[in-house]
Enzyme design. Structure first.
Site, PDB file in Angstrom:
ATOM      1  CE  LYS A  93      -2.890   2.869   2.590  1.00  0.00           C
ATOM      2  NZ  LYS A  93      -3.542   3.277   3.807  1.00  0.00           N
ATOM      3  N   GLY A 154      -7.951   9.670   9.237  1.00  0.00           N
ATOM      4  CA  GLY A 154      -8.258   9.922  10.640  1.00  0.00           C
ATOM      5  C   GLY A 154      -9.302  10.988  10.872  1.00  0.00           C
ATOM      6  CB  ALA A 181      -7.945   7.517   4.236  1.00  0.00           C
ATOM      7  N   GLY A 182     -10.539   8.198   5.934  1.00  0.00           N
ATOM      8  CA  GLY A 182     -11.529   9.234   6.180  1.00  0.00           C
ATOM      9  C   GLY A 182     -12.922   8.737   6.509  1.00  0.00           C
ATOM     10  CG  ASN A 203      -6.346   1.863  11.635  1.00  0.00           C
ATOM     11  OD1 ASN A 203      -5.146   1.698  11.457  1.00  0.00           O
ATOM     12  ND2 ASN A 203      -6.861   1.597  12.818  1.00  0.00           N
ATOM     13  CB  THR A 204      -9.242   6.469  12.613  1.00  0.00           C
ATOM     14  OG1 THR A 204      -7.957   6.594  12.011  1.00  0.00           O
ATOM     15  CG2 THR A 204      -9.295   7.327  13.852  1.00  0.00           C
TER      16      THR A 204
HETATM   17  C1  LIG Z   1      -4.101   2.272   8.374  1.00  0.00           C
HETATM   18  C2  LIG Z   1      -3.912   3.057   7.174  1.00  0.00           C
HETATM   19  O1  LIG Z   1      -3.362   2.634   6.220  1.00  0.00           O
HETATM   20  C3  LIG Z   1      -4.432   4.419   7.155  1.00  0.00           C
HETATM   21  O2  LIG Z   1      -3.450   5.247   6.680  1.00  0.00           O
HETATM   22  C4  LIG Z   1      -5.638   4.373   6.311  1.00  0.00           C
HETATM   23  O3  LIG Z   1      -5.533   5.245   5.273  1.00  0.00           O
HETATM   24  C5  LIG Z   1      -6.896   4.447   7.084  1.00  0.00           C
HETATM   25  O4  LIG Z   1      -7.375   5.729   7.332  1.00  0.00           O
HETATM   26  P1  LIG Z   1      -8.456   5.974   8.478  1.00  0.00           P
HETATM   27  O5  LIG Z   1      -7.729   5.790   9.757  1.00  0.00           O
HETATM   28  O6  LIG Z   1      -8.954   7.367   8.257  1.00  0.00           O
HETATM   29  O7  LIG Z   1      -9.540   4.952   8.319  1.00  0.00           O
END
Ligand SMILES: CC(=O)[C@@H](O)[C@H](O)COP(=O)(O)O
Length: 253
Positions: A93, A154, A181-182, A203-204
Site C-alpha cells: 500500500k 483519521g 481513509a476518512g 482504521n481509525t
Molecule cells: C491504516 C492506514 O493505512 C491508514 O493510513 C488508512 O488510510 C486508514 O485511514 P483511516 O484511519 O482514516 O480509516
C-alpha cells in the site's frame, strides 16, 4: 467478491492495525468483522514489539504492508523494499504524503514511486486523492488497484467528493477500487459500496470507537448491505413524485 491482482477476496472490508486500545480488542475486532486483509506499517509499528507481530501472525490474515509516514519517493521505495523482505509479499500500500496537515498524497511522487515499484514486480495499491488524471497515470505505470481517499486520514468525514468517486468508478470499470481513509461511520462505508466500490480500507473509525468490536461488526454489516444494494440495481431517482399505490379504479370510489 473482489480480485486484487491475482487474489480473490470474499470480504470487502480491509482493516488497519493501529490505534486499538489493546491487542485483545484488535484481535476481536478483526474476528467479528471477518476482514481477510490487514494493513500494517513497518515504520509505525517498528516499536510495537514482538508480541504485536506474533499476534498479527496468529490471526492468519493476508497482509498489506504500507509505507505510512513516507514523504518522498526515496523513503517510500526504500520502505517498500524492506516490507517485501520482511513480509514476503509483492503487495504494497503505497503512501507518499505531500501535506503534513491534511496528509494528502503527493500525486507526482506517488506516480514515480508506483512506476519504480511496479517495474520491479511489486503489486501496488496506491493511496491517492480522487483525481481522475492521477488515476490514469497510476494505471499507466502499472497499478491494477486504485485506493482513492474518502477524506483525510483519521478525519472520519466520510466521502468528501462523491462526484469524483463516481467518476472514477465510471472510467475504471475493470480496476478494483477501494475507498481508503476518512471513513467515520458505517453509513459512509455503505454509501461507497452503493457507488460500486469493491472494498473499503479503514482504521481509525473502528480503533477509536468506544466499542471497537461492535463498530467492526457494524462496518462489516454496512459494507455487506451497500454491496448488495449496488448488485441489486437501485431504482432510478426522479425529481417528481410517482405514486407507489396503484391509482387504477380510483374513479369508481
Ligand atoms: C491504516 C492506514 O493505512 C491508514 O493510513 C488508512 O488510510 C486508514 O485511514 P483511516 O484511519 O482514516 O480509516
Amino acid at each position: 467478491m473482489a480480485r486484487f491482482y491475482d487474489v480473490d477476496i470474499t470480504n470487502p472490508l480491509m482493516l488497519g492495525t493501529a490505534l486499538y486500545p489493546s491487542p485483545a480488542i484488535l484481535k476481536d475486532a478483526f474476528k467479528v468483522s471477518g476482514a481477510e486483509i490487514a494493513t500494517v506499517s513497518l515504520r509505525r509499528e517498528q516499536g510495537a514489539g514482538q508480541d504485536f507481530w506474533s499476534l498479527i501472525k496468529s490471526m492468519n490474515l493476508r497482509l498489506l504492508p504500507n509505507t505510512a509516514g513516507c514523504y518522498s519517493v526515496k523513503e517510500a521505495v526504500t520502505t517498500a523494499y524492506m516490507a517485501r523482505e520482511v513480509f514476503d509479499t509483492p503487495w504494497i500500500k503505497l503512501e507518499v504524503i505531500g501535506h503534513t496537515d491534511t496528509l494528502q498524497p503527493e500525486p507526482f511522487a506517488l506516480v514515480e514511486a508506483a512506476r519504480i515499484l511496479s517495474e520491479d514486480g511489486f503489486q501496488v495499491f496506491p493511496y491517492m486523492t480522487d483525481d481522475l488524471v492521477l488515476a490514469d497515470r497510476l494505471v499507466e505505470v502499472g497499478c491494477r488497484v486504485l485506493m482513492p481517499w474518502g477524506a483525510p486520514i483519521g478525519s472520519g468525514l466520510g466521502l468528501n467528493n462523491e462526484y469524483a468517486l463516481k467518476t472514477l468508478r465510471n472510467y475504471f470499470p475493470d480496476i478494483p477500487l477501494v475507498v481508503d481513509a476518512g471513513i467515520g461511520l458505517p453509513s459512509h462505508a455503505a454509501r461507497a459500496m452503493e457507488l460500486g466500490f469493491d472494498a473499503i480500507l479503514l482504521n481509525t473509525a473502528v480503533a477509536k470507537a468506544q466499542d471497537p468490536v461492535k463498530m467492526a461488526q457494524a462496518f462489516s454489516l454496512a459494507i455487506q448491505a451497500g454491496a448488495l444494494g449496488y448488485q441489486a440495481g437501485p431504482m432510478e431517482v426522479r425529481d417528481m413524485a410517482s405514486p407507489s399505490t396503484p391509482v387504477i379504479g380510483k374513479a369508481w370510489l
